[in-house]
Design a protein around this motif. Structure first.
Motif, short mmCIF file in Angstrom:
data_model
loop_
_atom_site.label_atom_id
_atom_site.label_comp_id
_atom_site.label_asym_id
_atom_site.label_seq_id
_atom_site.Cartn_x
_atom_site.Cartn_y
_atom_site.Cartn_z
N THR A 32 -72.00 -5.77 11.76
CA THR A 32 -73.09 -6.01 10.81
C THR A 32 -73.84 -4.73 10.43
O THR A 32 -74.33 -4.63 9.31
N LYS A 36 -69.76 -4.38 7.78
CA LYS A 36 -69.84 -5.57 6.94
C LYS A 36 -70.34 -5.20 5.55
O LYS A 36 -71.41 -4.59 5.41
N ASP A 68 -67.91 -14.80 6.82
CA ASP A 68 -68.06 -13.64 7.70
C ASP A 68 -66.69 -13.36 8.29
O ASP A 68 -66.16 -14.16 9.07
#
Length: 120
Positions: A32, A36, A68
């Motif tokens: 993240t 990402k 995701d």
């Protein structure tokens, strides 16, 4: 990030569940914060004009916003046929079969050099 093992590797090695959860937390944090992709501009732009495909575009928009790649990868079963993870992820980038950001993260992780200490 070896597709043949995933989290099953840790469970087969009898890691305590707390350690496995910490490994998941660490990889998720890396994903993240460093890999990402940010949401695409068209996902946050104005709503589509009413057309025949209105509901299709809404469901596609929703699915992409919720997707995701790391979570999907970890939830999928291990791919026991994969013997060479570097070849797998390189092929995934070329074919577009996996999220390119996830593939780049996997290649970064798998290509970290091991430590060599000639004094030992």
């Amino acid at each position: 990030m070896h597709p043949a093992y995933k989290l099953s590797y840790f469970r087969k090695a009898d890691w305590p569940e707390a350690w496995i959860q910490e490994a998941c937390r660490l990889i998720t944090h890396e994903w993240t914060t460093r890999y990402k992709p940010a949401p695409a501009a068209n996902l946050t732009g104005p709503a589509p004009r009413p057309t025949r495909e209105l509901f299709a575009s809404i469901s596609t928009r929703s699915a992409l916003a919720d997707h995701d790649a790391l979570e999907a990868y970890l939830e999928a079963p291990p791919l026991a046929t994969v013997k060479d993870p570097l070849a797998y992820w390189n092929a995934a980038i070329k074919s577009g079969s996996e999220d390119p950001a996830l593939a780049r993260m996997a290649l970064d992780f798998l290509s970290i050099p091991g430590e060599f200490n000639p004094a030992e």
